[in-house]
Design a protein around this motif. Structure first.
Motif, PDB file in Angstrom:
ATOM      1  N   LYS A  14       5.648   3.319  -4.170  1.00 35.99           N
ATOM      2  CA  LYS A  14       5.049   2.365  -3.629  1.00 35.99           C
ATOM      3  C   LYS A  14       4.313   1.466  -4.669  1.00 35.99           C
ATOM      4  N   ALA A  15       3.950   1.818  -5.728  1.00 40.58           N
ATOM      5  CA  ALA A  15       3.343   1.135  -6.873  1.00 40.58           C
ATOM      6  C   ALA A  15       4.432   0.113  -7.662  1.00 40.58           C
ATOM      7  N   GLU A  58      -3.788   3.565  -0.621  1.00 35.40           N
ATOM      8  CA  GLU A  58      -3.576   2.042  -0.955  1.00 35.40           C
ATOM      9  C   GLU A  58      -4.298   1.454  -2.020  1.00 35.40           C
ATOM     10  N   THR A  61      -2.974   3.023  -5.473  1.00 35.62           N
ATOM     11  CA  THR A  61      -1.635   2.546  -5.700  1.00 35.62           C
ATOM     12  C   THR A  61      -1.756   1.063  -6.065  1.00 35.62           C
ATOM     13  N   SER A  62      -2.840   0.486  -5.533  1.00 36.66           N
ATOM     14  CA  SER A  62      -2.898  -1.072  -6.146  1.00 36.66           C
ATOM     15  C   SER A  62      -3.433  -0.930  -7.439  1.00 36.66           C
ATOM     16  N   LEU A  64      -3.195   1.446  -9.615  1.00 39.60           N
ATOM     17  CA  LEU A  64      -2.126   1.860 -10.508  1.00 39.60           C
ATOM     18  C   LEU A  64      -0.951   0.646 -10.903  1.00 39.60           C
ATOM     19  N   ARG A  65      -0.733  -0.190  -9.797  1.00 41.65           N
ATOM     20  CA  ARG A  65       0.400  -1.195  -9.878  1.00 41.65           C
ATOM     21  C   ARG A  65      -0.437  -2.312 -10.961  1.00 41.65           C
TER      22      ARG A  65
END
Length: 72
Positions: A14-15, A58, A61-62, A64-65
């Motif tokens: 996802k990331a 979410e 994940t954000s 991490l991204r």
């Protein structure tokens, strides 16, 4: 691979993160820094990662991204 990476495959996907031999340690250091736990403390990091994913996947994940885009 680190002890918890196998559990994060979907989050990494996802990331937009592709974990390789070359970037594995850096990704691990970044995950540790996101959750605020010293590098190589795998069990404590995994506990905190699980907690954060359960609370708001979410958001984690954000984070991490964003952190990985700055480093990799």
């Amino acid at each position: 691979m680190t002890c918890y990476f196998r559990h994060l495959k979907a989050v990494f996907k996802k990331a937009g993160v592709r974990v390789t031999e070359e970037n594995r340690k850096e990704v691990d250091r970044i995950v540790h820094s996101i959750v605020g736990i010293g590098y190589k403390n795998c069990p404590a990091t995994w506990r905190e990662v699980k907690r954060r994913i359960a609370a708001d996947e979410e958001k984690f994940t954000s984070e991490l991204r964003e952190a990985l885009s700055k480093k990799l």
